[in-house]
Write a protein that holds these residues in place. Sequence first.
Motif, PDB file in Angstrom:
ATOM      1  N   LEU A  18       0.794  -1.530   0.273  1.00 50.51           N
ATOM      2  CA  LEU A  18       0.297  -0.028  -0.010  1.00 50.51           C
ATOM      3  C   LEU A  18       0.576   1.193  -0.030  1.00 50.51           C
ATOM      4  N   TYR A  19       0.719   1.437  -1.033  1.00 51.23           N
ATOM      5  CA  TYR A  19       1.877   3.231  -1.458  1.00 51.23           C
ATOM      6  C   TYR A  19       0.836   4.660  -1.087  1.00 51.23           C
ATOM      7  N   SER A  20       1.626   5.595  -1.088  1.00 48.68           N
ATOM      8  CA  SER A  20       1.190   6.801  -1.009  1.00 48.68           C
ATOM      9  C   SER A  20       0.916   7.290  -2.401  1.00 48.68           C
ATOM     10  N   LYS A  21       0.639   8.241  -2.628  1.00 49.06           N
ATOM     11  CA  LYS A  21      -0.002   8.281  -4.520  1.00 49.06           C
ATOM     12  C   LYS A  21       0.156  10.030  -4.244  1.00 49.06           C
ATOM     13  N   PRO A  22       1.048  11.064  -4.746  1.00 50.86           N
ATOM     14  CA  PRO A  22       2.055  10.632  -5.027  1.00 50.86           C
ATOM     15  C   PRO A  22       3.449  10.444  -4.918  1.00 50.86           C
ATOM     16  N   VAL A  23       4.679   9.628  -5.579  1.00 53.79           N
ATOM     17  CA  VAL A  23       5.791  10.026  -4.690  1.00 53.79           C
ATOM     18  C   VAL A  23       7.069  10.436  -6.176  1.00 53.79           C
ATOM     19  N   TYR A  24       8.236   9.781  -5.646  1.00 53.19           N
ATOM     20  CA  TYR A  24       8.989  10.119  -6.276  1.00 53.19           C
ATOM     21  C   TYR A  24       9.176   9.357  -7.552  1.00 53.19           C
ATOM     22  N   GLY A  25       9.096  10.069  -8.880  1.00 51.80           N
ATOM     23  CA  GLY A  25       8.725   9.114  -9.835  1.00 51.80           C
ATOM     24  C   GLY A  25       9.872   7.711 -10.202  1.00 51.80           C
ATOM     25  N   GLY A  26      11.458   7.461  -9.853  1.00 53.05           N
ATOM     26  CA  GLY A  26      11.821   6.420  -9.193  1.00 53.05           C
ATOM     27  C   GLY A  26      10.998   4.992  -8.957  1.00 53.05           C
ATOM     28  N   THR A  27      10.521   5.949  -6.852  1.00 54.17           N
ATOM     29  CA  THR A  27       9.785   4.991  -6.319  1.00 54.17           C
ATOM     30  C   THR A  27       9.212   3.798  -7.615  1.00 54.17           C
ATOM     31  N   ASP A  28       7.940   5.128  -7.881  1.00 54.88           N
ATOM     32  CA  ASP A  28       6.488   4.503  -8.154  1.00 54.88           C
ATOM     33  C   ASP A  28       6.699   3.720  -9.387  1.00 54.88           C
ATOM     34  N   HIS A  29       8.015   3.734 -10.671  1.00 56.09           N
ATOM     35  CA  HIS A  29       8.952   2.958 -11.056  1.00 56.09           C
ATOM     36  C   HIS A  29       9.250   1.662 -10.973  1.00 56.09           C
ATOM     37  N   PHE A  30       9.834   1.625  -9.662  1.00 64.62           N
ATOM     38  CA  PHE A  30      10.105   0.302  -9.274  1.00 64.62           C
ATOM     39  C   PHE A  30       8.516  -0.143  -8.621  1.00 64.62           C
ATOM     40  N   SER A  43       8.059  11.711 -15.601  1.00 60.94           N
ATOM     41  CA  SER A  43       8.190  11.662 -16.755  1.00 60.94           C
ATOM     42  C   SER A  43       7.346  10.148 -16.648  1.00 60.94           C
ATOM     43  N   ASP A  44       7.697   9.111 -16.072  1.00 61.31           N
ATOM     44  CA  ASP A  44       7.061   7.979 -16.120  1.00 61.31           C
ATOM     45  C   ASP A  44       5.827   7.164 -15.125  1.00 61.31           C
ATOM     46  N   VAL A  45       5.981   8.240 -14.027  1.00 59.72           N
ATOM     47  CA  VAL A  45       4.191   8.578 -13.594  1.00 59.72           C
ATOM     48  C   VAL A  45       3.327   7.884 -14.948  1.00 59.72           C
ATOM     49  N   SER A  46       2.240   7.269 -14.330  1.00 67.59           N
ATOM     50  CA  SER A  46       0.730   6.781 -15.493  1.00 67.59           C
ATOM     51  C   SER A  46       0.947   8.786 -15.695  1.00 67.59           C
ATOM     52  N   GLU A  47      -0.121   8.217 -16.478  1.00 63.17           N
ATOM     53  CA  GLU A  47      -1.163   9.996 -17.180  1.00 63.17           C
ATOM     54  C   GLU A  47      -1.982  10.096 -16.137  1.00 63.17           C
ATOM     55  N   GLU A  48      -2.424   8.963 -16.208  1.00 59.28           N
ATOM     56  CA  GLU A  48      -4.020   9.351 -14.575  1.00 59.28           C
ATOM     57  C   GLU A  48      -3.574   9.917 -13.869  1.00 59.28           C
ATOM     58  N   ASP A  49      -2.410   9.449 -13.057  1.00 53.70           N
ATOM     59  CA  ASP A  49      -1.932   8.818 -11.482  1.00 53.70           C
ATOM     60  C   ASP A  49      -1.339  10.925 -11.755  1.00 53.70           C
ATOM     61  N   LYS A  50      -0.706  11.330 -13.097  1.00 55.65           N
ATOM     62  CA  LYS A  50      -0.096  12.658 -13.062  1.00 55.65           C
ATOM     63  C   LYS A  50      -1.000  13.829 -12.769  1.00 55.65           C
ATOM     64  N   ARG A  51      -2.242  13.449 -13.572  1.00 59.11           N
ATOM     65  CA  ARG A  51      -3.630  14.434 -13.675  1.00 59.11           C
ATOM     66  C   ARG A  51      -4.029  14.302 -12.323  1.00 59.11           C
ATOM     67  N   THR A  52      -4.435  12.897 -11.519  1.00 54.56           N
ATOM     68  CA  THR A  52      -5.016  13.062 -10.774  1.00 54.56           C
ATOM     69  C   THR A  52      -4.415  13.853  -9.455  1.00 54.56           C
ATOM     70  N   MET A  53      -2.968  13.907  -9.586  1.00 53.67           N
ATOM     71  CA  MET A  53      -2.569  14.145  -8.223  1.00 53.67           C
ATOM     72  C   MET A  53      -2.029  16.273  -8.843  1.00 53.67           C
ATOM     73  N   GLY A  54      -2.472  16.091  -9.832  1.00 59.18           N
ATOM     74  CA  GLY A  54      -1.584  17.378 -10.150  1.00 59.18           C
ATOM     75  C   GLY A  54      -0.339  18.042 -11.004  1.00 59.18           C
ATOM     76  N   ILE A  55       0.286  17.020 -10.835  1.00 60.95           N
ATOM     77  CA  ILE A  55       1.177  16.856 -11.695  1.00 60.95           C
ATOM     78  C   ILE A  55       1.180  17.525 -13.484  1.00 60.95           C
ATOM     79  N   THR A  56       1.114  18.735 -13.313  1.00 64.83           N
ATOM     80  CA  THR A  56       0.383  18.906 -14.409  1.00 64.83           C
ATOM     81  C   THR A  56       1.670  19.362 -15.633  1.00 64.83           C
ATOM     82  N   GLU A  57       1.391  20.110 -17.011  1.00 63.01           N
ATOM     83  CA  GLU A  57       2.776  20.591 -17.279  1.00 63.01           C
ATOM     84  C   GLU A  57       3.336  21.957 -17.424  1.00 63.01           C
ATOM     85  N   LYS A  58       1.360  22.738 -16.638  1.00 59.83           N
ATOM     86  CA  LYS A  58       2.479  24.014 -15.425  1.00 59.83           C
ATOM     87  C   LYS A  58       3.078  24.120 -14.389  1.00 59.83           C
ATOM     88  N   LEU A  59       3.523  22.972 -13.921  1.00 62.04           N
ATOM     89  CA  LEU A  59       3.346  22.636 -12.162  1.00 62.04           C
ATOM     90  C   LEU A  59       5.409  22.801 -12.704  1.00 62.04           C
TER      91      LEU A  59
END
Length: 416
Positions: A116-128, A376-392
């Motif tokens: 069970l992991y919190s979202k978002p996490v660092y991109g490397g952690t998310d990939h692992f 960049s490797d985080v899923s598009e759905e998670d990025k949008r849900t977490m507010g990691i957008t192109e303007k951030l």
Amino acid sequence: MDNRYFHPESLMMSYGYKPALSEGAIKCPIFQTSTFVFNSAEEGKAFFEVAYGQREKAPNEELGLIYSRLNNPDLQILEERLCLWDGADECAVFESGMSAISTVMLEFLRPGDVLLYSKPVYGGTDHFINKVLPEYGIHGFGFTNNQSAEELVEEIQSKGLGEKLKMVYVETPANPTNALFDLEICKKVADAFSSESKDVVVCVDNTYMGPLWQHPLKHGADLVVYSATKYIGGHSDLIAGAVLGHSKYMKRVRTLRTFLGNMAGPWTGWLLMRSLETLKVRMTQQAENAIKVAEFLKNHPKVEKVYYLGHLEQGTSQHAIFKKQLFCAGAMLSFDIKGGEKEAFKFLNSLRLIKLAVSLGSTESLAEHPETMTHSDVSEEDKRTMGITEKLIRLSVGVEHYSDIIWDIEQALEKA
């Protein structure tokens, strides 16, 4: 006077080191050696018995030096000093933050288990979690900071994951949004699925706060992980990681580190000891600078929103977590620039003092674009849900004079 009367910052220059064992050198030397000489075969046998867990150390017995994959004075003293900040029983230093994180997960998770992991996490952690662990039959299940302990327990039970849950992994504040997670909730969820035969381990990535601004072990965590590259190292000149926690779990982490061979070397250990001496003064200055930078951004017409812990609205759940768990708002902040990727890139390309680079916690201020870089490797759905957008845009505030940092941001915003 007993060491317990001194503050950690006072002990960073001397704790764990005996000058008499090193020709009186005031600083610990770099023990650039692969192996250590035993005084006798009996001594070698005794050292190995302790190192391999065949017996416990006798009272006042020190861990004997054997081989730098098992122990080295530079690492041993460094680990003892790091424990002082977090109040940990033990510490293990690794070659990188991801090495520390992956070792912990591989030690406590087995095929068929659920993390069970919190979202978002660092991109490397998310990939692992989402790309590597599934190859071993281990699956991650994400949660957000607006879910209560009761909701999480019910959701885990409804999905039939209770028996499989072995770890709760949380990054708080989250990278790059500064979202806060209540560690008390995480502990309640872990306890709900723990039993006499199974511990659900709570592991916290405390990299964003460093050893100074948050102490997760005091809020129910079993283990704390760091990218020591960041605030602990603090000078953008090394790569390292660290795991700290209760002896019950650290013995397992240390054992796997020994056989994976991913401990940091003596040179890295020495550099980290050097950095610990200035940890508090560096982080204090960075936090003071961040207050002024965040206030400037908050009032700028080209900035839509600032993600800074010092701006949390009183009376909100996020502010309540902040008051309970943190000592400081830290020196990490992000903001949404008006526009999108084009404006964000124009801003980043226009910086003159602040460096366009990933990483954080160093003496120099750094800026990056999470959506296309660290996350960049985080899923598009998670990025949008977490507010990691192109303007951030993410900023790591350094120790430069705050007026110079603000000047640089202002002139770059004007060009964006």
